[in-house]
Design an enzyme around this catalytic site. Sequence first.
Site, PDB file in Angstrom:
ATOM      1  N   GLU A 127      22.529  39.129  44.238  1.00  0.00           N
ATOM      2  CA  GLU A 127      23.533  38.682  43.258  1.00  0.00           C
ATOM      3  C   GLU A 127      24.628  39.709  42.971  1.00  0.00           C
ATOM      4  O   GLU A 127      24.965  39.962  41.814  1.00  0.00           O
ATOM      5  CB  GLU A 127      22.821  38.271  41.956  1.00  0.00           C
ATOM      6  CG  GLU A 127      21.825  37.152  42.189  1.00  0.00           C
ATOM      7  CD  GLU A 127      20.983  36.795  40.964  1.00  0.00           C
ATOM      8  OE1 GLU A 127      21.158  37.416  39.900  1.00  0.00           O
ATOM      9  OE2 GLU A 127      20.157  35.871  41.077  1.00  0.00           O
ATOM     10  N   ASN A 169      20.982  38.202  49.160  1.00  0.00           N
ATOM     11  CA  ASN A 169      20.538  36.984  48.481  1.00  0.00           C
ATOM     12  C   ASN A 169      21.433  36.696  47.279  1.00  0.00           C
ATOM     13  O   ASN A 169      21.728  37.598  46.490  1.00  0.00           O
ATOM     14  CB  ASN A 169      19.086  37.217  48.004  1.00  0.00           C
ATOM     15  CG  ASN A 169      18.395  35.978  47.477  1.00  0.00           C
ATOM     16  OD1 ASN A 169      18.351  34.957  48.159  1.00  0.00           O
ATOM     17  ND2 ASN A 169      17.829  36.064  46.276  1.00  0.00           N
ATOM     18  N   HIS A 206      19.992  27.139  43.649  1.00  0.00           N
ATOM     19  CA  HIS A 206      19.639  26.541  42.352  1.00  0.00           C
ATOM     20  C   HIS A 206      20.708  25.474  42.065  1.00  0.00           C
ATOM     21  O   HIS A 206      21.812  25.802  41.628  1.00  0.00           O
ATOM     22  CB  HIS A 206      19.652  27.599  41.248  1.00  0.00           C
ATOM     23  CG  HIS A 206      18.609  28.660  41.413  1.00  0.00           C
ATOM     24  ND1 HIS A 206      17.268  28.396  41.241  1.00  0.00           N
ATOM     25  CD2 HIS A 206      18.693  29.971  41.731  1.00  0.00           C
ATOM     26  CE1 HIS A 206      16.580  29.506  41.439  1.00  0.00           C
ATOM     27  NE2 HIS A 206      17.420  30.472  41.747  1.00  0.00           N
ATOM     28  N   GLU A 235      15.366  30.137  46.885  1.00  0.00           N
ATOM     29  CA  GLU A 235      14.927  29.864  45.506  1.00  0.00           C
ATOM     30  C   GLU A 235      15.239  28.419  45.122  1.00  0.00           C
ATOM     31  O   GLU A 235      15.684  28.137  44.002  1.00  0.00           O
ATOM     32  CB  GLU A 235      15.618  30.826  44.517  1.00  0.00           C
ATOM     33  CG  GLU A 235      15.418  32.286  44.851  1.00  0.00           C
ATOM     34  CD  GLU A 235      16.067  33.253  43.856  1.00  0.00           C
ATOM     35  OE1 GLU A 235      16.466  32.815  42.759  1.00  0.00           O
ATOM     36  OE2 GLU A 235      16.160  34.442  44.183  1.00  0.00           O
ATOM     37  N   ASP A 237      15.675  24.920  43.766  1.00  0.00           N
ATOM     38  CA  ASP A 237      15.269  23.936  42.750  1.00  0.00           C
ATOM     39  C   ASP A 237      16.468  23.044  42.477  1.00  0.00           C
ATOM     40  O   ASP A 237      17.617  23.465  42.671  1.00  0.00           O
ATOM     41  CB  ASP A 237      14.679  24.560  41.472  1.00  0.00           C
ATOM     42  CG  ASP A 237      15.461  25.718  40.896  1.00  0.00           C
ATOM     43  OD1 ASP A 237      16.699  25.721  40.990  1.00  0.00           O
ATOM     44  OD2 ASP A 237      14.827  26.620  40.318  1.00  0.00           O
TER      45      ASP A 237
HETATM   46  O1  G3I Z   1       6.238  38.827  30.885  1.00  0.00           O
HETATM   47  C1  G3I Z   1       6.954  38.774  29.656  1.00  0.00           C
HETATM   48  C2  G3I Z   1       6.060  38.484  28.505  1.00  0.00           C
HETATM   49  O2  G3I Z   1       5.141  39.547  28.369  1.00  0.00           O
HETATM   50  C3  G3I Z   1       6.900  38.306  27.245  1.00  0.00           C
HETATM   51  O3  G3I Z   1       6.084  37.973  26.185  1.00  0.00           O
HETATM   52  C4  G3I Z   1       7.959  37.229  27.452  1.00  0.00           C
HETATM   53  C5  G3I Z   1       8.854  37.080  26.242  1.00  0.00           C
HETATM   54  O4  G3I Z   1      10.170  36.736  26.620  1.00  0.00           O
HETATM   55  O5  G3I Z   1       8.742  37.588  28.541  1.00  0.00           O
HETATM   56  C6  G3I Z   1       8.011  37.702  29.757  1.00  0.00           C
HETATM   57  O6  G3I Z   1       8.879  38.076  30.770  1.00  0.00           O
HETATM   58  C7  G3I Z   1       9.752  37.062  31.257  1.00  0.00           C
HETATM   59  C8  G3I Z   1       9.497  36.867  32.725  1.00  0.00           C
HETATM   60  O7  G3I Z   1      10.432  35.949  33.259  1.00  0.00           O
HETATM   61  C9  G3I Z   1       8.093  36.340  33.025  1.00  0.00           C
HETATM   62  O8  G3I Z   1       7.942  35.060  32.490  1.00  0.00           O
HETATM   63  C10 G3I Z   1      11.175  37.508  30.998  1.00  0.00           C
HETATM   64  O9  G3I Z   1      11.446  37.548  29.615  1.00  0.00           O
HETATM   65  C11 G3I Z   1      12.133  36.573  31.678  1.00  0.00           C
HETATM   66  O10 G3I Z   1      13.439  37.115  31.610  1.00  0.00           O
HETATM   67  C12 G3I Z   1      11.761  36.410  33.129  1.00  0.00           C
HETATM   68  O11 G3I Z   1      12.635  35.460  33.708  1.00  0.00           O
HETATM   69  C13 G3I Z   1      12.737  35.512  35.111  1.00  0.00           C
HETATM   70  C14 G3I Z   1      14.182  35.707  35.496  1.00  0.00           C
HETATM   71  O12 G3I Z   1      14.297  35.673  36.905  1.00  0.00           O
HETATM   72  C15 G3I Z   1      14.711  37.032  34.990  1.00  0.00           C
HETATM   73  O13 G3I Z   1      15.938  37.346  35.539  1.00  0.00           O
HETATM   74  C16 G3I Z   1      12.198  34.211  35.670  1.00  0.00           C
HETATM   75  O14 G3I Z   1      10.790  34.139  35.463  1.00  0.00           O
HETATM   76  C17 G3I Z   1      12.487  34.130  37.171  1.00  0.00           C
HETATM   77  O15 G3I Z   1      12.184  32.841  37.639  1.00  0.00           O
HETATM   78  C18 G3I Z   1      13.953  34.409  37.421  1.00  0.00           C
HETATM   79  O16 G3I Z   1      14.173  34.370  38.824  1.00  0.00           O
HETATM   80  C19 G3I Z   1      15.536  34.583  39.222  1.00  0.00           C
HETATM   81  C20 G3I Z   1      15.499  35.343  40.533  1.00  0.00           C
HETATM   82  O17 G3I Z   1      14.744  36.532  40.409  1.00  0.00           O
HETATM   83  C21 G3I Z   1      16.912  35.639  41.025  1.00  0.00           C
HETATM   84  N1  G3I Z   1      17.709  34.437  41.100  1.00  0.00           N
HETATM   85  C22 G3I Z   1      17.733  33.599  39.884  1.00  0.00           C
HETATM   86  C23 G3I Z   1      16.321  33.264  39.445  1.00  0.00           C
HETATM   87  C24 G3I Z   1      16.327  32.345  38.247  1.00  0.00           C
HETATM   88  O18 G3I Z   1      16.902  32.974  37.128  1.00  0.00           O
END
Ligand code: G3I
Length: 303
Positions: A127, A169, A206, A235, A237
């Site tokens: 990105e 990516n 996405h 990725e 969806d």
């Molecule tokens: O693990 C913590 C947890 O301990 C806490 O209580 C909770 C409270 O917010 O957060 C949890 O972490 C989260 C994590 O996902 C696991 O669920 C983060 O806040 C959250 O920001 C994180 O989001 C991820 C996101 O990337 C962050 O940028 C998504 O799961 C993940 O699907 C997403 O994936 C990205 C790719 O890496 C890059 N391309 C876009 C894609 C979608 O956004």
Amino acid sequence: ASTLGAAAQQSGRYFGTAIASGKLGDSAYTSIANREFDMVTAENEMKIDATEPNRGQFNFTNGDRVFNWARQNGKRVRGHTLAWHSQQPGWMQSLSGSSLRQAMIDHINGVMAHYRGNIYAWDVVNEAFADGNSGGRRSSNLQSTGNDWIEVAFRTARNADPAAKLCYNDYNIDNWTWAKTQGVYNMVRDFKQRGVPIDCVGLQSHFNSNSPYNSNYRTTISSFAALGVDVQITELDIQGGSASTYASVVNDCLAVARCTGITVWGVRDSDSWLGSSASPLLFDGSGNKKGAYNSVLNALNAA
Ligand code: G3I
């Protein structure tokens, strides 16, 4: 074939999913994931904040959970991701200039050494381009270290693990007419011309109402491939979960020899970063196959 992975293998491709380490204790989740998919991406566990929470102190606990689950079940692994403006640990966010550049290099070397020889493809840089009409780079602390940060990342990665394919990516590079797509295309063309090591482009794909699937997607895939790189849908969806759009995406990949595989960004709708109500994936929250699943499987089997 009766599963996505086996159906993709009929044309030498893979069909993968993002896996979250925190769900590996959910047997409904793991049984679908194990049955259907033959490639795994860690949804968060190999990112910078997870793998280097303190400078120079690497932590592969959760990354290895995902990696070991994949390998114990005979699946290959895509590495995600080494250099990114987001999900940086606090110590990295506060760096700039040459010390940030060195930290990026050290991070790439540390993570790739741990998984050396065992990763199908790494999303080396994630990105790095801006949304909108500029076609230029996103502003970030990494970009501020100098425009050559991306090629430095790729050269570092090639030395760190010569066996891994090295991918750039991004999202919103699916529509061929968009400036962002053209910006990334021009970078990849430049890298190939100058011998900067790059093997693949990851189209995150996405799709939603602001960035919908467009039938020029096939042109995007074939145009990148014509530069001499593989294309991977990394990725996928689709908000709303349209079965016919899923089929179009699969058929567009199948139409290009160098489109080597497709990964969906989660197993069930309830596992999606978008939330269940978006209905973006191939299985519903109860693990039932959706219409989109059948349409993907049929498209793969028709290849
Ligand atoms: O693990 C913590 C947890 O301990 C806490 O209580 C909770 C409270 O917010 O957060 C949890 O972490 C989260 C994590 O996902 C696991 O669920 C983060 O806040 C959250 O920001 C994180 O989001 C991820 C996101 O990337 C962050 O940028 C998504 O799961 C993940 O699907 C997403 O994936 C990205 C790719 O890496 C890059 N391309 C876009 C894609 C979608 O956004």
